[in-house]
Write a protein that holds these residues in place. Structure first.
Motif, short mmCIF file in Angstrom:
data_model
loop_
_atom_site.label_atom_id
_atom_site.label_comp_id
_atom_site.label_asym_id
_atom_site.label_seq_id
_atom_site.Cartn_x
_atom_site.Cartn_y
_atom_site.Cartn_z
N GLU A 93 0.81 -1.22 0.00
CA GLU A 93 0.00 0.00 0.00
C GLU A 93 0.85 1.27 0.00
O GLU A 93 0.36 2.35 -0.28
CB GLU A 93 -0.98 0.01 1.18
CG GLU A 93 -2.06 1.06 1.01
CD GLU A 93 -3.31 0.79 1.83
OE1 GLU A 93 -3.83 1.75 2.38
OE2 GLU A 93 -3.74 -0.37 1.90
N LYS A 108 -1.48 6.73 1.05
CA LYS A 108 -1.13 7.67 2.11
C LYS A 108 0.30 7.31 2.50
O LYS A 108 0.68 6.16 2.43
CB LYS A 108 -2.01 7.46 3.35
CG LYS A 108 -3.43 7.92 3.18
CD LYS A 108 -4.23 7.59 4.43
CE LYS A 108 -5.70 7.89 4.21
NZ LYS A 108 -6.52 7.54 5.36
N SER A 109 1.08 8.29 2.92
CA SER A 109 2.45 7.95 3.29
C SER A 109 2.47 7.38 4.70
O SER A 109 2.55 8.11 5.66
CB SER A 109 3.33 9.19 3.22
OG SER A 109 2.79 10.20 4.03
N HIS A 110 2.31 6.09 4.82
CA HIS A 110 2.32 5.45 6.14
C HIS A 110 3.68 5.69 6.79
O HIS A 110 4.70 5.29 6.28
CB HIS A 110 2.09 3.94 6.01
CG HIS A 110 0.65 3.64 5.76
ND1 HIS A 110 0.11 2.41 5.97
CD2 HIS A 110 -0.36 4.42 5.34
CE1 HIS A 110 -1.18 2.45 5.68
NE2 HIS A 110 -1.48 3.66 5.28
N HIS A 111 3.67 6.38 7.92
CA HIS A 111 4.95 6.88 8.43
C HIS A 111 5.87 5.77 8.92
O HIS A 111 7.06 5.92 8.95
CB HIS A 111 4.72 7.93 9.52
CG HIS A 111 4.90 7.42 10.90
ND1 HIS A 111 3.92 6.75 11.55
CD2 HIS A 111 5.96 7.47 11.72
CE1 HIS A 111 4.38 6.41 12.75
NE2 HIS A 111 5.60 6.83 12.87
N PRO A 169 -5.95 -2.37 15.66
CA PRO A 169 -4.93 -1.64 14.90
C PRO A 169 -5.01 -0.13 15.14
O PRO A 169 -6.10 0.41 15.31
CB PRO A 169 -5.27 -1.96 13.44
CG PRO A 169 -6.44 -2.85 13.43
CD PRO A 169 -6.82 -3.19 14.83
N PRO A 211 -3.02 3.68 13.92
CA PRO A 211 -2.04 4.24 12.98
C PRO A 211 -0.82 4.81 13.69
O PRO A 211 -0.94 5.38 14.78
CB PRO A 211 -2.82 5.36 12.28
CG PRO A 211 -3.92 5.71 13.21
CD PRO A 211 -4.25 4.47 13.99
N ARG A 236 -6.53 11.81 13.52
CA ARG A 236 -7.96 11.77 13.88
C ARG A 236 -8.42 13.10 14.44
O ARG A 236 -9.51 13.21 14.99
CB ARG A 236 -8.19 10.64 14.89
CG ARG A 236 -7.90 9.29 14.24
CD ARG A 236 -8.03 8.13 15.18
NE ARG A 236 -7.75 6.90 14.44
CZ ARG A 236 -7.62 5.72 15.00
NH1 ARG A 236 -7.76 5.60 16.30
NH2 ARG A 236 -7.37 4.65 14.26
N GLN A 280 -11.91 -2.32 13.57
CA GLN A 280 -11.33 -1.06 14.04
C GLN A 280 -12.45 -0.11 14.43
O GLN A 280 -13.47 -0.07 13.74
CB GLN A 280 -10.46 -0.44 12.94
CG GLN A 280 -9.40 0.50 13.46
CD GLN A 280 -8.39 0.90 12.40
OE1 GLN A 280 -8.54 0.62 11.22
NE2 GLN A 280 -7.34 1.60 12.82
N LYS A 317 -14.88 1.51 2.60
CA LYS A 317 -13.62 1.76 1.89
C LYS A 317 -13.50 0.76 0.76
O LYS A 317 -13.43 -0.44 1.06
CB LYS A 317 -12.42 1.61 2.82
CG LYS A 317 -11.08 1.72 2.08
CD LYS A 317 -9.88 1.47 2.97
CE LYS A 317 -8.59 1.61 2.17
NZ LYS A 317 -7.40 1.44 2.97
N ILE A 335 -10.19 4.41 5.64
CA ILE A 335 -10.67 4.11 7.00
C ILE A 335 -10.49 5.34 7.87
O ILE A 335 -11.43 5.82 8.50
CB ILE A 335 -9.94 2.88 7.59
CG1 ILE A 335 -10.29 1.63 6.76
CG2 ILE A 335 -10.34 2.70 9.05
CD1 ILE A 335 -9.59 0.36 7.19
N GLU A 336 -9.28 5.89 7.90
CA GLU A 336 -9.04 7.13 8.64
C GLU A 336 -9.63 8.30 7.86
O GLU A 336 -9.79 8.20 6.64
CB GLU A 336 -7.54 7.35 8.84
CG GLU A 336 -6.81 6.21 9.54
CD GLU A 336 -7.13 6.08 11.02
OE1 GLU A 336 -7.72 7.03 11.61
OE2 GLU A 336 -6.83 5.01 11.59
P1 XMP Z 1 -6.70 3.95 5.50
O1 XMP Z 1 -7.11 5.20 6.22
O2 XMP Z 1 -5.53 4.16 4.59
O3 XMP Z 1 -6.19 2.97 6.65
O4 XMP Z 1 -7.85 3.26 4.84
C1 XMP Z 1 -5.91 1.60 6.47
C2 XMP Z 1 -5.33 1.10 7.77
O5 XMP Z 1 -4.04 1.71 7.98
C3 XMP Z 1 -4.05 2.49 9.18
N1 XMP Z 1 -3.32 3.72 8.85
C4 XMP Z 1 -2.06 3.96 9.20
N2 XMP Z 1 -1.18 3.22 9.88
N3 XMP Z 1 0.45 4.91 9.66
C5 XMP Z 1 0.07 3.69 10.11
O6 XMP Z 1 0.86 3.02 10.75
C6 XMP Z 1 -0.38 5.74 8.96
O7 XMP Z 1 -0.01 6.84 8.57
C7 XMP Z 1 -1.69 5.21 8.72
N4 XMP Z 1 -2.76 5.71 8.07
C8 XMP Z 1 -3.75 4.79 8.16
C9 XMP Z 1 -5.50 2.73 9.51
O8 XMP Z 1 -5.69 2.95 10.91
C10 XMP Z 1 -6.16 1.46 9.00
O9 XMP Z 1 -6.05 0.41 9.94
#
Ligand code: XMP
Length: 308
Positions: free
Chosen positions: A134, A144-147, A187, A189, A196, A229, A300, A305-306
């Motif tokens: 992802e 999204k740039s997962h940090h 889970p 983030p 949030r 979640q 989604k 999700i976020e």
């Molecule tokens: P999204 O919002 O992309 O989230 O549909 C999918 C799953 O990933 C988590 N999430 C993150 N986890 N860093 C993380 O470690 C991030 O920046 C991040 N953004 C979203 C989110 O909680 C969901 O479980």
């Protein structure tokens, strides 16, 4: 059939053979980093340090849970408190990707300092397959740039160990059961409550959101069928409310509960209305600054999700 026992013993053997030197791992309280820390700790003992950076953006009780879990697993660890530094750097920033980048960068700064102090040569990461797929590692574009995947490897001058890289969540869960890791929270983030809080993150907003999140978690975790979640989002726009005979301009929060297998797709959960009503009343009665509660009914895709 995936066997956690043989996976772990193979991974431990390989790490023992290949890794010569001290290692660090950033633990988040999530299942992936906890399992990765335990595997590497089984291989290298006190030459591994699990570092938990308290960003001030985590949920109530998170740090204690992490500490208890790592102590129970006999993993060498350290809690580093840096709430003020994170809030200071987030001041005035409201763009979601900028928030993520600032948190990622600050996290790296703190982590690098700690890794150097420990004399680490290796960095262990709890990356699992969906993380890099992802984050643009596969054919998909960056969503999204997962940090927790985006920054550390290029920036930190350490050799990387990723024991879970080819695994999916259900396999990591089987390893957690094998290690008898106590029930993990849902889970969460890496950037924590910052994504949030729509708009600028302040200490006051974080406190409100922590309280609302606790109320939601207590109620939802008592359900028979617990969603994958469930969390609260603090919105930027204020809306009108009534307190006694006074009109107030209070915060609105959104409740988001979803079912999912791996976070790649999700469906909003059908929470019984009487439970939602109870949660809404507890939030607005217990937190006077919040005057409206809404429920998110989007899957989604099309939403993520976020909210940020
Ligand atoms: P999204 O919002 O992309 O989230 O549909 C999918 C799953 O990933 C988590 N999430 C993150 N986890 N860093 C993380 O470690 C991030 O920046 C991040 N953004 C979203 C989110 O909680 C969901 O479980």
């Amino acid at each position: 059939m995936f066997s956690p026992q043989s996976f772990v013993s193979e991974a431990v053997k390989k790490i023992k053979k290949e890794v010569k030197g001290r290692s660090v791992i950033a633990v988040s309280g999530g299942i992936d980093s906890t399992v990765a820390a335990k595997i590497v700790s089984d291989a290298l003992g006190s030459d591994v340090l699990a570092i938990y950076v308290d960003t001030g953006l985590m949920r109530t009780g998170e740090e204690k849970d992490v500490q208890n879990t790592l102590t129970g697993l006999a993993v060498n660890h350290k809690i580093v408190r840096e709430e003020n530094l994170f809030l200071e750097r987030l001041k005035g920033v409201s763009d979601p990707e900028s928030k993520r980048k600032i948190i990622g960068k600050t996290f790296i700064d703190v982590f690098e300092r700690e890794a150097a102090a420990f004399g680490a040569e290796y960095l262990v990461q709890g990356t699992i397959a969906p993380d890099w797929i992802e984050s643009g590692g596969g054919l998909r574009d960056t969503i999204k740039s997962h940090h927790n995947v985006g920054g550390l490897p290029e920036k930190v001058n350490l050799k990387i160990i990723e024991p879970l890289r080819d695994l999916y969540k259900d396999e990591v869960r089987k390893i957690a059961e094998f290690y008898q890791i106590p029930h993990m929270r849902q889970p969460f983030p890496g950037p924590g409550l910052a994504v949030r809080i729509i708009g600028e993150v302040t200490k006051d907003k974080v406190e409100l959101l922590k309280k609302a999140t606790s109320i939601l978690e207590t109620n939802v975790s008592a359900m028979e069928d617990i969603p994958w979640q469930y969390f609260v989002v603090l919105l930027a726009d204020r809306t009108t409310g009534v307190h006694g005979d006074r009109r107030v301009y209070g915060f609105t929060v959104a409740i988001r509960c979803v079912g999912s297998l791996d976070g790649m797709t999700a469906n909003f959960s059908f929470i019984p209305l009487d439970l939602l009503a109870k949660i809404s009343r507890e939030i607005t009665n217990g937190i006077p600054e919040i005057s409206r509660v809404v429920y998110d009914i989007t899957d989604k895709p099309p939403a993520t999700i976020e909210w940020e």
